[in-house]
Design a protein around this motif. Sequence first.
Motif, PDB file in Angstrom:
ATOM      1  N   ASP A   1      44.982  23.099  47.866  1.00 28.52           N
ATOM      2  CA  ASP A   1      45.968  22.690  46.875  1.00 28.52           C
ATOM      3  C   ASP A   1      45.389  22.603  45.468  1.00 28.52           C
ATOM      4  N   LEU A   2      44.066  22.544  45.354  1.00 32.12           N
ATOM      5  CA  LEU A   2      43.422  22.458  44.038  1.00 32.12           C
ATOM      6  C   LEU A   2      42.777  23.774  43.610  1.00 32.12           C
ATOM      7  N   ASP A   3      42.423  24.599  44.571  1.00 32.99           N
ATOM      8  CA  ASP A   3      41.691  25.822  44.251  1.00 32.99           C
ATOM      9  C   ASP A   3      42.613  26.864  43.629  1.00 32.99           C
ATOM     10  N   PHE A   4      42.005  27.921  43.094  1.00 33.51           N
ATOM     11  CA  PHE A   4      42.764  29.028  42.523  1.00 33.51           C
ATOM     12  C   PHE A   4      42.006  30.313  42.818  1.00 33.51           C
ATOM     13  N   GLU A   5      42.668  31.432  42.679  1.00 33.72           N
ATOM     14  CA  GLU A   5      42.056  32.720  42.958  1.00 33.72           C
ATOM     15  C   GLU A   5      40.992  33.025  41.918  1.00 33.72           C
ATOM     16  N   ARG A   6      39.790  33.300  42.382  1.00 35.89           N
ATOM     17  CA  ARG A   6      38.680  33.558  41.470  1.00 35.89           C
ATOM     18  C   ARG A   6      38.677  35.044  41.086  1.00 35.89           C
ATOM     19  N   SER A   7      39.620  35.387  40.219  1.00 34.21           N
ATOM     20  CA  SER A   7      39.832  36.770  39.801  1.00 34.21           C
ATOM     21  C   SER A   7      40.428  36.760  38.401  1.00 34.21           C
ATOM     22  N   VAL A   8      40.562  37.953  37.808  1.00 29.93           N
ATOM     23  CA  VAL A   8      41.205  38.050  36.500  1.00 29.93           C
ATOM     24  C   VAL A   8      42.620  37.494  36.566  1.00 29.93           C
ATOM     25  N   ALA A   9      43.373  37.894  37.579  1.00 31.57           N
ATOM     26  CA  ALA A   9      44.745  37.397  37.716  1.00 31.57           C
ATOM     27  C   ALA A   9      44.755  35.887  37.923  1.00 31.57           C
TER      28      ALA A   9
ATOM     29  N   GLY B   1      46.401  33.330  35.318  1.00 29.83           N
ATOM     30  CA  GLY B   1      47.475  32.458  35.786  1.00 29.83           C
ATOM     31  C   GLY B   1      47.202  30.996  35.503  1.00 29.83           C
ATOM     32  N   LEU B   2      45.946  30.605  35.612  1.00 32.76           N
ATOM     33  CA  LEU B   2      45.568  29.224  35.317  1.00 32.76           C
ATOM     34  C   LEU B   2      45.839  28.904  33.850  1.00 32.76           C
TER      35      LEU B   2
ATOM     36  N   VAL C   1      38.847  35.185  30.163  1.00 34.57           N
ATOM     37  CA  VAL C   1      40.182  35.054  29.574  1.00 34.57           C
ATOM     38  C   VAL C   1      40.073  34.437  28.193  1.00 34.57           C
ATOM     39  N   VAL C   2      40.796  35.009  27.239  1.00 37.29           N
ATOM     40  CA  VAL C   2      40.998  34.413  25.918  1.00 37.29           C
ATOM     41  C   VAL C   2      42.486  34.144  25.789  1.00 37.29           C
TER      42      VAL C   2
END
Length: 253
Positions: free
Chosen positions: A160-168, A172-173, A250-251
């Motif tokens: 529930d806290l993690d996110f995809e470790r990718s450009v997308a 998204g974050l 990401v910028v």
Amino acid sequence: MGTWSGVADAYRESFATLCAGAIERLLADTSGERHLDVGSGTGALAARADALGRKVIAIDADPEMVAVSTAVAGGRVVEGSLPDLPFDDNAFDAVTANFVINHVPDPRAGMRELARVVRPGGRVAATIWPSQPAEWAVLVAGAFSAAGVIPIPGQRLSADLDFERSVAGLRGLAEAAGLEAITATELKWDWDISVDALWGGIAGGVATVGQTFLAQMPEVQASAEREFREAATALAPEGILRLSTTAVYVVAT
């Protein structure tokens, strides 16, 4: 997430030089007088920003890292961490977070905090490590496996806290935090480091790989070092490794 307390010197001589590969891009894509560097580590980014004429404030969660940053950074260095930065809303023209979001306990809250402290029209520039293992990690994993190293309990965030470790995933974050992504891409560079310096970071307990090493019995530690040095020397007979590196970048504004 890694453990950083007590490893400042080992980190400075090893993995800090890896993270430094993104510094110039982070600075090139941000501008303005008021610059906040979150997770300042050794202070290398803050020192470069100061050299560019920016009024820099650096912040790090670890008091040893604060001391290291203070020794090299030209601006103010304070102790603190995401998602509770001790700054007003809209306080900075530029906010950098170099390999920080992937270490905080709540990445979404952390990104929202970066968005809170940047002014309208200012820029947040952030890097993370992608999910695929880096070349250095593959090298170390092979040595650890050959030595019978026992993994330590999982360091991953809950689902529930993690996110995809990718450009997308990083884009998204940022967008979920109310930012508009200007650039979302991968950065690639070669990390040149001596075999001794890389092993020093591991043996010094830096991040999960170092904590895993320190958790082993002495005979397993000795075997892991032998396996690592044999494999590393085969790649770099003269003692300097050149390891391909990829970061997610990401910028956003």
